[in-house]
Design a protein around this motif. Structure first.
Motif, PDB file in Angstrom:
ATOM      1  N   UNK A 105       1.716  33.175 -26.365  1.00 55.84           N
ATOM      2  CA  UNK A 105       2.460  32.273 -27.236  1.00 55.84           C
ATOM      3  C   UNK A 105       3.947  32.234 -26.904  1.00 55.84           C
ATOM      4  N   UNK A 106       4.525  33.399 -26.580  1.00 53.80           N
ATOM      5  CA  UNK A 106       5.962  33.400 -26.340  1.00 53.80           C
ATOM      6  C   UNK A 106       6.448  34.505 -25.443  1.00 53.80           C
ATOM      7  N   UNK A 107       5.574  35.190 -24.745  1.00 53.38           N
ATOM      8  CA  UNK A 107       5.946  36.346 -23.938  1.00 53.38           C
ATOM      9  C   UNK A 107       6.846  35.961 -22.774  1.00 53.38           C
ATOM     10  N   UNK A 108       6.538  34.876 -22.103  1.00 55.43           N
ATOM     11  CA  UNK A 108       7.290  34.494 -20.910  1.00 55.43           C
ATOM     12  C   UNK A 108       8.505  33.630 -21.217  1.00 55.43           C
ATOM     13  N   UNK A 109       8.584  33.086 -22.427  1.00 51.84           N
ATOM     14  CA  UNK A 109       9.694  32.221 -22.823  1.00 51.84           C
ATOM     15  C   UNK A 109       9.564  31.983 -24.325  1.00 51.84           C
ATOM     16  N   UNK A 110      10.499  31.227 -24.895  1.00 51.72           N
ATOM     17  CA  UNK A 110      10.357  30.834 -26.284  1.00 51.72           C
ATOM     18  C   UNK A 110       9.120  29.954 -26.439  1.00 51.72           C
ATOM     19  N   UNK A 111       8.429  30.019 -27.591  1.00 52.83           N
ATOM     20  CA  UNK A 111       7.190  29.259 -27.757  1.00 52.83           C
ATOM     21  C   UNK A 111       7.318  27.775 -27.424  1.00 52.83           C
ATOM     22  N   UNK A 112       8.387  27.126 -27.865  1.00 52.69           N
ATOM     23  CA  UNK A 112       8.530  25.687 -27.612  1.00 52.69           C
ATOM     24  C   UNK A 112       8.529  25.388 -26.123  1.00 52.69           C
ATOM     25  N   UNK A 113       9.131  26.271 -25.331  1.00 50.17           N
ATOM     26  CA  UNK A 113       9.167  26.056 -23.888  1.00 50.17           C
ATOM     27  C   UNK A 113       7.804  26.321 -23.257  1.00 50.17           C
ATOM     28  N   UNK A 114       7.087  27.313 -23.777  1.00 49.24           N
ATOM     29  CA  UNK A 114       5.726  27.572 -23.307  1.00 49.24           C
ATOM     30  C   UNK A 114       4.832  26.371 -23.600  1.00 49.24           C
ATOM     31  N   UNK A 115       4.935  25.838 -24.810  1.00 44.91           N
ATOM     32  CA  UNK A 115       4.100  24.693 -25.182  1.00 44.91           C
ATOM     33  C   UNK A 115       4.402  23.491 -24.286  1.00 44.91           C
ATOM     34  N   UNK A 116       5.665  23.280 -23.993  1.00 45.72           N
ATOM     35  CA  UNK A 116       6.044  22.151 -23.131  1.00 45.72           C
ATOM     36  C   UNK A 116       5.425  22.305 -21.748  1.00 45.72           C
ATOM     37  N   UNK A 117       5.392  23.523 -21.217  1.00 42.75           N
ATOM     38  CA  UNK A 117       4.793  23.751 -19.895  1.00 42.75           C
ATOM     39  C   UNK A 117       3.296  23.445 -19.928  1.00 42.75           C
ATOM     40  N   UNK A 118       2.621  23.830 -21.017  1.00 43.69           N
ATOM     41  CA  UNK A 118       1.191  23.528 -21.119  1.00 43.69           C
ATOM     42  C   UNK A 118       0.963  22.018 -21.167  1.00 43.69           C
ATOM     43  N   UNK A 119       1.766  21.329 -21.955  1.00 38.77           N
ATOM     44  CA  UNK A 119       1.582  19.876 -22.097  1.00 38.77           C
ATOM     45  C   UNK A 119       1.879  19.145 -20.799  1.00 38.77           C
ATOM     46  N   UNK A 120       2.860  19.611 -20.053  1.00 34.33           N
ATOM     47  CA  UNK A 120       3.395  18.832 -18.935  1.00 34.33           C
ATOM     48  C   UNK A 120       3.018  19.434 -17.579  1.00 34.33           C
ATOM     49  N   UNK A 121       3.762  20.428 -17.131  1.00 33.08           N
ATOM     50  CA  UNK A 121       3.584  20.968 -15.788  1.00 33.08           C
ATOM     51  C   UNK A 121       2.167  21.469 -15.531  1.00 33.08           C
ATOM     52  N   UNK A 122       1.629  22.301 -16.448  1.00 33.54           N
ATOM     53  CA  UNK A 122       0.284  22.841 -16.245  1.00 33.54           C
ATOM     54  C   UNK A 122      -0.769  21.743 -16.220  1.00 33.54           C
ATOM     55  N   UNK A 123      -0.597  20.764 -17.125  1.00 30.36           N
ATOM     56  CA  UNK A 123      -1.565  19.674 -17.157  1.00 30.36           C
ATOM     57  C   UNK A 123      -1.509  18.852 -15.879  1.00 30.36           C
ATOM     58  N   UNK A 124      -0.316  18.590 -15.406  1.00 30.35           N
ATOM     59  CA  UNK A 124      -0.193  17.826 -14.159  1.00 30.35           C
ATOM     60  C   UNK A 124      -0.852  18.572 -13.005  1.00 30.35           C
ATOM     61  N   UNK A 125      -0.661  19.888 -12.941  1.00 26.07           N
ATOM     62  CA  UNK A 125      -1.275  20.675 -11.871  1.00 26.07           C
ATOM     63  C   UNK A 125      -2.793  20.719 -12.015  1.00 26.07           C
ATOM     64  N   UNK A 126      -3.272  20.855 -13.253  1.00 30.25           N
ATOM     65  CA  UNK A 126      -4.712  20.882 -13.475  1.00 30.25           C
ATOM     66  C   UNK A 126      -5.341  19.529 -13.130  1.00 30.25           C
TER      67      UNK A 126
END
Length: 887
Positions: A42-63
């Motif tokens: 949820x927030x170990x690697x960054x603040x939660x909002x930034x983690x959520x943004x990576x899931x929505x954007x960068x990770x999804x694009x890579x997937x």
């Protein structure tokens, strides 16, 4: 908490090497199912909002990129990516997603290329209550129903080493067939077979694969019992899916190393269906696996208290709202707010509590830590969470941003349970006060509401007389009684300073040196409940300051990785050695007592300012109701001093019980620590749901329910202790009220002003241990609730009965709008260990005509039952849930 530091390909290489020798022997495996997932923090690697943004954007694009690249391959060779239910439902497909990307994700979901497993994410499971766990399954169910897919039949949790045995009960009654659990690679783990049936307290079973790493090794072990094998391939914390190059290399290696074995790219459900079709003969493991990371809960003692108090009130609000509508009180809908409260409660139980401690003052102690704190508190706060916009002198203080960012990450976590508490408390207050306004009594009045489905009496505070109490008698099951001002007036109390006195139920003697009860004699039996041979007294506050000796002993026993990140995350590198700061046990002395005697209760208040610098002041309040045989022990701290050095606080309860047997009221069912705890899990410290009974051969003894803190140790204080075979022998319970044991991403110090309450009562020789514990504990955990009104009255009767069950000990965990479809959901969860027919009586004049049995995800499981006179009956198993859609 996450401490994994292995890359995907390094993991593959290590696991291949680890089984190279074993694989020289023949294996029965014919099919290997490769399932790909990243570990969600949820927030170990960054603040939660930034983690959520990576899931929505960068990770999804890579997937989506790798999904598109594999689209033309045969189905069993196409890449699919497994994600937890909550990030997929609430973030990846949530309102912040762009329309263009949403369309691509939706297509991938419909085609099975992006797949949600049944769980919302990894949790500290035993910190939750039943309905939170049920609602957590709803995120992946929502995705499946929205896109016309079957509900997932598999679930996965990673990192947290062990979980309450509520999981096989929860999943079995939800229609989930398979559970994959992967341990943090540095932590100890339950010693279980690689594939087994895990059986819960109610007899439910779930097929379970447990691995001592995040995922499972790609090469099957030689003793794998089935033809089908799961290769659970995990990428790093919040890293995202593998690249096409990584995928190709994995497939090439797997094909090379497993000649003749069919390799499938698929999902957890694919593997589950394949292995279940084999109908394998597997060992059955019946037992509990307490979480060895559970001490982290009390690194946030104030929030732990909110969580423990608010979670039962979520169900109480649900039932009160539904019944008030049945009582013809105009109500605004509450289902959306309640759903938000459940979500926020779950997010607080998610296993990451802040950013990685390596970005904070992990190695600083004493003056160095104080200097770090002073600098951090001087830094500006980024209101939008984007610390990269701050001046470089702040933004680059650590690799991940400013020191203030690290501190604020813990506030982000705390905010979840504060949000849940604010929602539920505000709505409950509004409902109860509206109920008070609606009764046909004028003038100053209060209503006393009972959220449990059996009648009871209890002590309540008078709303217009703070600090004064009234004993409300015979409040109906799930109902209320209204009282006028003249009915609830308390007599003016008398006050003295005597350290010994009698109540109708007890003879009490206080020890003013240790700040607790040295003698507690039960008048009905003449039994002494306090163990006078112990070094502690009942209710005594104990503060422990640990040395490097205790820390090192625990670390060497517990951690499987002795250097590098294993030492940094689980040990306390940099702390002073034991010769400089030795272990110290501290109890404040010089307690001053004041005793208030009234018609409702005898209340002893003890105060000590002899704190040795630990706080400004400590207060202990012991409340003895005059019409009930229990004592509430409440500890208050005024301005606790923050200290990063390892420490912990306890409330001590030594009981006079011979050859004690312990019954721990755990989430999922009771546990006997002598036989029900699986080796490799936590035997010194664990969370309780109801409480603990300590009994002797004639079944008499003492019971205890921690109202505000869930963590207890038996026999001795249990911080910085781990053992494969520990069994408690001394008749004592210690309630943990704060600690800073972990060094990864839990808060490293505690400060502030708060309180902790524990209820204690005697257990008679003829008592059924579990029913006594359940009724006493839930009377404490879910107390009578009050509403207040003044002025003109309404038209409602001054007393109403709500939902009633034919026997006590079964909790109503849901009675409200069905989150899985139309109708009203009604759910009971048996707690007292009694099986058999139970009859539910709904509120008088309710319009429900039928009850359809459903599982915990709302799928029908039986024929519709016709209601007769608002009643219906059904078999309810011990420690099992039962759910119905009322129409």
């Amino acid at each position: 908490m996450s401490v994994l530091r292995l890359s995907l390909l390094m993991f593959f290489a290590l696991t291949t090497a680890a089984h190279g020798q074993a694989q020289q022997e023949p294996s029965k495996v014919t099919d290997v199912w490769l399932v790909f997932k990243t570990h969600f923090d949820l927030g170990f690697t960054d603040l939660p909002a930034n983690v959520f943004a990576r899931y929505r954007e960068e990770m999804m694009d890579n997937a989506l990129k790798i999904i598109d690249e594999n689209a033309r391959l045969p189905k069993e060779k196409r890449f699919s990516w497994t994600v937890p239910g909550w990030p997929l439902s609430a973030q990846i497909l949530g309102p912040l997603q762009t329309p263009e990307r949403r369309l691509r994700v939706e297509k991938a979901v419909r085609e099975g290329a992006i797949v949600a497993h049944a769980f919302p994410f990894s949790t500290h499971t035993e910190s939750l209550d039943y309905e939170d766990l049920v609602r957590g399954l709803g995120f992946s169910s929502k995705v499946a129903r929205t896109y016309g897919l079957p509900l997932p039949i598999s679930a996965k949790m990673t990192d947290v080493p062990s979980h309450s045995w509520v999981l096989p009960v929860l999943l079995n009654h939800a229609g989930v067939k398979f559970l994959q659990l992967g341990c943090n690679p540095a932590s100890q783990y339950p010693r279980v077979p690689p594939l087994f049936w895990w059986e819960g307290a109610d007899g439910s079973r779930i097929l379970c694969q447990y691995t001592a790493l995040y995922g499972s090794e790609i090469k099957p072990p030689v003793d794998w019992p089935c033809r089908n094998y799961l290769g659970m391939i995990m990428t790093n914390d919040n890293e995202g899916p593998p690249t096409q190059k990584q995928l190709d290399e994995i497939l090439a290696r797997t094909t090379r190393d497993l000649p003749g074995v069919r390799i499938h790219l698929g999902t957890l459900d694919d593997f589950a269906r394949a292995v279940l079709a084999e109908n394998p003969k597997l060992p059955v493991v019946k037992g509990d696996t307490p979480d060895t990371w559970i001490q982290g809960l009390l690194s946030n003692p104030e929030e732990a208290k909110i969580a423990r108090n608010i979670r039962p009130l979520e169900s109480a609000l649900d039932g009160l709202h539904t019944q008030m509508k049945l009582w013809n009180i105009p109500m605004e809908p509450v289902s959306e707010k309640l759903a938000k409260a459940y979500e926020q409660s779950l997010l607080y139980a998610e296993h990451t509590w802040g950013m990685n401690a390596e970005y904070g003052p992990r190695y600083s102690y004493g003056d160095d830590w104080k200097k770090w704190m002073k600098e951090a508190e001087a830094e500006p706060v980024a209101a939008d969470g984007d610390y990269s916009k701050l001046p470089n002198s702040y933004a680059k203080n650590t690799e991940k941003g400013s020191k203030r960012k690290w501190l604020n990450s813990y506030d982000e976590k705390r905010r979840y349970i504060h949000n849940a508490g604010n929602i539920v408390n505000e709505e409950l207050s509004n409902h109860l006060n509206l109920l008070a306004r609606s009764v046909g009594i004028g003038g100053k009045r209060m209503v006393v509401y009972n959220a449990l489905p059996w009648p009871r009496s209890g002590l309540v505070e008078i709303p217009w007389e703070k600090g004064k109490y009234f004993y409300a008698k015979d409040v109906p099951a799930s109902g209320f009684v209204a009282f006028t001002e003249s009915q609830v007036q308390d007599y003016t109390p008398t006050v003295d300073t005597q350290p010994s006195f009698d109540t109708p139920h007890f003879k009490i003697v206080f020890d003013l040196n240790k700040g607790g009860i040295s003698s507690l004699i039960e008048k009905s039996t003449g039994r002494e409940l306090a163990d006078k041979s112990s070094g502690y007294v009942l209710g005594q506050f104990l503060h422990e300051r640990f040395s490097s000796n205790e820390v090192d002993t625990w670390f060497n026993a517990y951690s499987r990785i002795k250097e590098g990140w294993g030492l940094n995350d689980l040990g306390k590198p940099g702390m002073p050695t034991a010769d400089k700061l030795p272990y110290k046990a501290i109890t404040p002395a010089n307690w001053h007592i004041k005793v208030s005697h009234s018609a409702a209760a005898d209340i002893a208040t003890l105060i000590s300012e002899d704190t040795e610098g630990l706080a400004k002041k400590y207060t202990m309040v012991f409340t003895f109701p005059r019409k009930a045989a229990y004592v509430d022990v409440e500890w208050f701290v005024d301005s606790k001093t923050a200290d990063k050095h390892p420490e912990g606080g306890w409330l001590c309860f030594p009981f006079a019980v011979k050859s004690p047997a312990f019954t721990i009221g755990r989430l999922g069912g009771p546990v006997d620590p002598a036989k029900d705890i699986i080796t490799g899990t936590s035997k010194y410290l664990m969370a309780v749901n109801s409480g603990v009974s300590v009994t002797q051969a004639d079944r008499s003894g003492v019971a205890l329910s921690p109202v505000d803190s869930p963590l207890i140790s038996l026999g001795e204080p249990g911080l910085w202790k781990f053992s494969m075979d520990h069994v408690p022998s001394k008749p004592a319970v210690f309630v943990n009220i704060y600690n800073n044991m972990w060094n990864t991403n839990f808060p490293l110090w505690q400060a502030g002003t708060w309180s902790e309450k524990v209820r204690v009562w005697g257990v008679g020789t003829h008592s059924a241990t579990m029913s006594n514990l359940v009724e006493g504990a839930w009377d404490a955990r879910l107390p009578l609730l009050t509403g207040f009104a003044d002025g003109q009255g309404g038209k409602l009767q001054s007393q109403k009965t709500g939902v009633t069950t034919s026997r006590s000990g079964a909790l109503v965990t849901a009675f409200g709008e069905n989150p899985d479809g139309p109708g009203v959901i009604f759910r009971l969860w048996e707690q007292a260990g009694e099986s058999g027919e139970i009859t539910v009586s709904l509120p008088a004049k309710s319009a429900f005509k039928s009850a359809t049995p459903v599982n915990l995800r709302g799928e029908p499981t039986g024929s519709r039952i016709a209601l007769s006179g608002g009643k219906f009956s059904f078999p309810l198993g011990a420690y099992a849930p039962a759910s119905f859609v009322l129409e």
